[in-house]
Every structure is written in C-alpha cells, then in structure tokens.
Design an enzyme around this catalytic site. Structure first.
Site, PDB file in Angstrom:
ATOM      1  N   HIS A 107       0.747  -1.172   0.203  1.00  0.00           N
ATOM      2  CA  HIS A 107       0.087   0.053  -0.036  1.00  0.00           C
ATOM      3  C   HIS A 107       0.675   1.142  -0.016  1.00  0.00           C
ATOM      4  O   HIS A 107       0.480   2.177  -0.463  1.00  0.00           O
ATOM      5  CB  HIS A 107      -0.972   0.056   1.236  1.00  0.00           C
ATOM      6  CG  HIS A 107      -1.772  -0.746   1.394  1.00  0.00           C
ATOM      7  ND1 HIS A 107      -2.896  -1.343   0.387  1.00  0.00           N
ATOM      8  CD2 HIS A 107      -1.943  -2.103   2.319  1.00  0.00           C
ATOM      9  CE1 HIS A 107      -3.550  -2.173   0.856  1.00  0.00           C
ATOM     10  NE2 HIS A 107      -2.921  -2.693   1.855  1.00  0.00           N
ATOM     11  N   HIS A 133       5.257   7.184   6.606  1.00  0.00           N
ATOM     12  CA  HIS A 133       5.037   6.505   5.338  1.00  0.00           C
ATOM     13  C   HIS A 133       4.480   7.330   4.237  1.00  0.00           C
ATOM     14  O   HIS A 133       4.409   8.775   4.923  1.00  0.00           O
ATOM     15  CB  HIS A 133       3.771   5.460   5.328  1.00  0.00           C
ATOM     16  CG  HIS A 133       2.513   6.007   5.771  1.00  0.00           C
ATOM     17  ND1 HIS A 133       2.134   5.986   7.030  1.00  0.00           N
ATOM     18  CD2 HIS A 133       1.601   6.551   5.327  1.00  0.00           C
ATOM     19  CE1 HIS A 133       0.746   6.419   7.374  1.00  0.00           C
ATOM     20  NE2 HIS A 133       0.702   6.787   6.057  1.00  0.00           N
ATOM     21  N   HIS A 135       2.412   8.946   0.398  1.00  0.00           N
ATOM     22  CA  HIS A 135       1.240   8.749  -0.271  1.00  0.00           C
ATOM     23  C   HIS A 135       1.526   9.606  -1.442  1.00  0.00           C
ATOM     24  O   HIS A 135       2.270  10.790  -1.434  1.00  0.00           O
ATOM     25  CB  HIS A 135      -0.225   9.367   0.360  1.00  0.00           C
ATOM     26  CG  HIS A 135      -0.591   8.646   1.447  1.00  0.00           C
ATOM     27  ND1 HIS A 135      -1.431   7.409   1.519  1.00  0.00           N
ATOM     28  CD2 HIS A 135      -0.422   8.923   2.720  1.00  0.00           C
ATOM     29  CE1 HIS A 135      -1.617   7.167   2.712  1.00  0.00           C
ATOM     30  NE2 HIS A 135      -1.040   8.038   3.508  1.00  0.00           N
ATOM     31  N   GLU A 145      -3.019  13.343  -0.161  1.00  0.00           N
ATOM     32  CA  GLU A 145      -4.607  12.859   0.349  1.00  0.00           C
ATOM     33  C   GLU A 145      -5.119  14.130   0.771  1.00  0.00           C
ATOM     34  O   GLU A 145      -6.208  14.260   0.229  1.00  0.00           O
ATOM     35  CB  GLU A 145      -4.294  12.026   1.532  1.00  0.00           C
ATOM     36  CG  GLU A 145      -3.519  10.938   1.144  1.00  0.00           C
ATOM     37  CD  GLU A 145      -4.082   9.357   1.929  1.00  0.00           C
ATOM     38  OE1 GLU A 145      -3.762   9.508   3.321  1.00  0.00           O
ATOM     39  OE2 GLU A 145      -4.804   8.869   1.383  1.00  0.00           O
ATOM     40  N   HIS A 158       3.063  11.216   6.301  1.00  0.00           N
ATOM     41  CA  HIS A 158       2.503  10.913   7.310  1.00  0.00           C
ATOM     42  C   HIS A 158       3.603  10.330   8.550  1.00  0.00           C
ATOM     43  O   HIS A 158       4.120   9.235   8.079  1.00  0.00           O
ATOM     44  CB  HIS A 158       1.370  10.035   7.353  1.00  0.00           C
ATOM     45  CG  HIS A 158       0.060  10.730   6.305  1.00  0.00           C
ATOM     46  ND1 HIS A 158      -0.687   9.809   5.787  1.00  0.00           N
ATOM     47  CD2 HIS A 158      -0.021  11.945   6.219  1.00  0.00           C
ATOM     48  CE1 HIS A 158      -1.612  10.846   5.177  1.00  0.00           C
ATOM     49  NE2 HIS A 158      -1.134  11.968   5.543  1.00  0.00           N
TER      50      HIS A 158
HETATM   51 ZN   LIG Z   1      -1.235   7.908   5.637  1.00  0.00          ZN
END
Ligand SMILES: [Zn+2]
Ligand SMILES: *[C@@H]1O[C@H](CO)[C@@H](O)[C@H](O)[C@H]1NC(C)=O
Ligand SMILES: *[C@@H]1O[C@H](CO)[C@@H](O)[C@H](O)[C@H]1NC(C)=O
Ligand SMILES: *[C@@H]1O[C@H](CO)[C@@H](O)[C@H](O)[C@H]1NC(C)=O
Ligand SMILES: *[C@@H]1O[C@H](CO)[C@@H](O)[C@H](O)[C@H]1NC(C)=O
Length: 379
Positions: A107, A133, A135, A145, A158
């Site tokens: 992910h 992590h 995005h 995000e 994040h």
């Molecule tokens: Zn996140």
C-alpha cells in the site's frame, strides 16, 4: 462546485452498514496485502485497494463515519486558534543509532520508527512515534491525500504517533485519543533533498511487495518542514481501512520539496502484487460533516499577496465612524461614488424606457440586459 456536492451526497447515500473485520492499516504499522486485480474475486473482505474506495465502506464500518480523513482544507474557513500549543519533538535525531527498517507493504513505503521519538508538547498527552509512510500519485496525477483549497500536492508524508498512555500502537489505534499524525505536503523543488535521499536511495531494494531493507539512521526531523509553527488541526481518521476515527491530525502549512527526479523515483519504483506499479495510493477527500479545522496561524485575507504583510483591517470606514474624521480622499471617493450611482440610475431609467418602446418588437429580454453588478458568480 454544487455538482460535486451532489455527487458526494449521492455517494454518501450508497453507504451500507457492514461488519467490522479485524484488520490492520497503514496507520497501525502492520503489513496487510493489497488485493488488486488477482484477488478481486476472493471473499477476503480485509483485502482492499485504492481502485475501489467505495468498497471500503461495506467491509469496514468506520470508513463511512462522519469524521473521516483526508479532507480538503479550505484555507478561508480555517479558524485561527491562538491557544493551539506548538509541536515540540524529542528524540528525532537518530543519527548513529541502530539501522531502520524500510518496507514496501503493497500500500505504501513505510519506515518503522523507534518509540524513543516522541511529541512532548502540543497535545494533552505525550505521543510516541511508530512509523512514517507516504502517499503519492503519478507524473500526471498529484497524489497528496489532503488538499488545500481543492488542490493536491504531488505527495504527502505521514508520521504516525500513538498516545503514550497505551501499551503500543495496536492498543491505541481504536481509542478516541489514540493517535496523532503529523502530515507534510511534498512538492517539487530545484534541488535534491538530501534528507529524503536517505530513504529514496534504498527504493530499489524494496521494489517488490512485502520486501524490506535496513537503512542507516538519520535525523528524522529533517523530513518535516523547517517551520512547524504554522499548521492546521482537525479530528479525523486513518486514511486506510479500518478507518478508525482516532487521529488528531496536524497538517503543516510549510511544505517540503524534493527534486523532480526524486519524486519520479517514488512514483515509478515500487510494485504491488505481481506486475502493478504502486502509485496513486491516496484516498479521496472526505466530507467534513460540520467539523472545524483550526489553524495555529492567522493568514492575511489576500491570497495573492501572501508574502506581503497586509494589515487585516482593510475597511477604513469601519474604524472612523463619524463623518468629521474622514480624510479629503475619503470624501472625494464618496462624491465620485454618489455621482457614479446617479449616472447609473439615470442611464438605467433611460434604458428601461427604450426597452419599453421596443418590447413589442423584441420579446427576448436577454438582448436587453441593462445592468449587471460586477460580482463573481459561483457555479
Ligand atoms: Zn497515511
Ligand atoms: C487533539 O489535540 C488537541 C490539543 O491537545 C485537543 O484539544 C483535542 O481534544 C484533541 N482531539 C481529540 C479528538 O482528542
Ligand atoms: C500490545 O499491548 C497489548 C497489551 O499489553 C499486548 O497484549 C499486545 O500483545 C501488544 N501488541 C504488540 C503488537 O506488541
Ligand atoms: C476534537 O474532538 C475533541 C474531543 O471530542 C474536542 O474537544 C475538540 O474540540 C475537537 N477539535 C476540533 C478542532 O473540533
Ligand atoms: C499556507 O497558508 C496560506 C495562508 O492561508 C495559504 O495561502 C496556503 O495555501 C497554505 N499552504 C499550505 C500548504 O497549507
């Protein structure tokens, strides 16, 4: 704008109540396989992917809650709260310490963090680090995000922390005051970001899903923006299933920059499943449902002059109540204003008369628009 709202409302209405399977998320640090196409027909309800985010709701009840993340941060609606405590970090400089584990969990790209890193001020309790992590999107699609006034940044970091009053991350993850995430927007700059290179240089070692590698420790503070004093704060959730609404969010106003090449490496190196690129791993912004977004800073109302210190009060009439205090310039301005209004009125009356004369010939009133105020239309 209205259309978007209607579509969002329709989507909300499709929400079905579902079971809550035990599962894990990016934010709780464990590694769950992504489904993707080869798993799509399977009944493993805890398998999820970014291609069908509506499906999260039927398998994970909280994903259809009213305090979901990410959100669009509307800067003009953020409420300045001078009482927000500034964030103070301790133990972030890991230089010389044990190596860190970097993981591709299918992910995201995730760096496990020691809980000696902590947020010591800014919240009611101390929060301990668990992992960070990212995005991201593709070269065409910016993949942050959170959005700022509906605009995505190329990527987002994040840093996930849990309340020190709980034993560990998984204990804290479903508690109302369990988690605090520090988020930063990542944009493109001219220079290579040396601090991000500590992680990105190891990307090829974790290109396969579920692979991990060890990287030398470094000062993790340098992954965040220089200025941590300007931030947005709101109550939200994990942005991945099971979407627990337990995250106290901090999104920094200052951004981070990496080079175009570094961003491309993040976008193009990792794989999920057999042959797929791991990219576009961002969830769509969620409805606020009346939530407030606080900001630690007051911003000038003029977006275009954000580097100029514009005074907040721009209406002199409000301050100088009595007519006697008006300057010559003010009086002139009023005089011209009145003159303009009278001219407009006379012109309007004349035009109205003209239209009356011609109305028998021309039925189409659109051709006879007399006066239209100069306000912007929000469509
Ligand atoms: Zn996140
Ligand atoms: C988030 O942190 C702020 C500052 O400590 C606190 O006032 C607020 O209640 C917290 N939110 C939640 C949901 O615990
Ligand atoms: C988290 O703490 C709980 C309670 O002490 C314990 O039962 C559980 O095994 C711990 N989980 C992990 C992953 O360490
Ligand atoms: C977040 O939730 C807490 C606890 O319910 C509340 O005290 C706080 O005011 C909320 N924060 C915001 C920004 O609404
Ligand atoms: C930072 O705040 C300014 C002032 O409100 C705003 O114009 C800008 O879009 C914000 N940027 C981010 C990344 O939050």
């Amino acid at each position: 704008m209205l259309l978007k709202l209607i579509i969002l409302l329709l989507i909300q209405n499709q929400v079905q109540a579902g079971k809550v399977p035990s599962s894990s998320s990016e934010e709780d640090g464990s590694s769950e396989h992504d489904d993707e196409e080869h798993d799509r027909s399977s009944s493993h309800e805890h398998h999820w992917g970014y291609h069908d985010q509506e499906a999260w709701m039927s398998s994970f009840q909280d994903c259809s809650g009213k305090s979901q993340s990410p959100i669009d941060i509307e800067t003009s609606k953020a409420i300045y709260d001078p009482n927000l405590n500034l964030i103070e970090l301790e133990g972030y400089d890991l230089t010389g310490g044990p190596h860190l584990t970097l993981l591709n969990n299918g992910h995201t790209l995730l760096l496990a963090l020691p809980n000696t890193m902590r947020i010591v001020r800014g919240f009611d309790e101390v929060y301990l680090a668990a992992q960070l992590h990212f995005h991201w999107g593709t070269i065409e699609v910016p993949g942050s995000e959170h959005t700022i006034d509906k605009v995505h940044f190329p990527a987002e970091i994040h840093m996930v922390h849990y309340n020190s009053k709980y034993a560990n991350m998984s204990e804290a993850a479903n508690k109302p005051d369990g988690l605090a995430v520090l988020g930063g927007f990542i944009g493109i700059g001219l220079h290579e970001n040396e601090n991000y290179e500590k992680i990105l240089s190891a990307l090829t070692d974790v290109s396969i899903e579920e692979s991990n590698t060890q990287i030398p420790s470094f000062n993790v503070r340098h992954l965040l923006p220089n200025n941590l004093e300007r931030f947005y704060r709101y109550n939200g959730s994990l942005t991945t299933p099971p979407c627990f609404q337990t995250v106290n969010w901090t999104m920094f106003n200052d951004t981070i920059t990496v080079s175009r090449k570094q961003l491309a490496a993040l976008e193009n190196t990792l794989k999920a499943g057999q042959n797929q690129h791991l990219s576009k791993n961002f969830r769509a912004p969620q409805l606020l449902h009346g939530r407030r977004v606080l900001s630690s800073f007051s911003s000038s109302p003029s977006v275009d002059n954000r580097n100029v210190d514009v005074p907040l009060e721009t209406e002199p009439f409000k301050r100088s109540g009595a007519l006697g205090e008006l300057s010559r310039g003010d009086i002139l301005a009023i005089a011209f204003g009145v003159l303009f209004a009278v001219t407009l009125l006379v012109f309007s009356m004349y035009a109205y008369q003209q239209r009356k004369k011609h109305s028998k010939l021309k039925k189409d009133s659109r051709q006879n628009v007399i006066y239209k105020p100069g306000t912007k239309e929000e469509v």
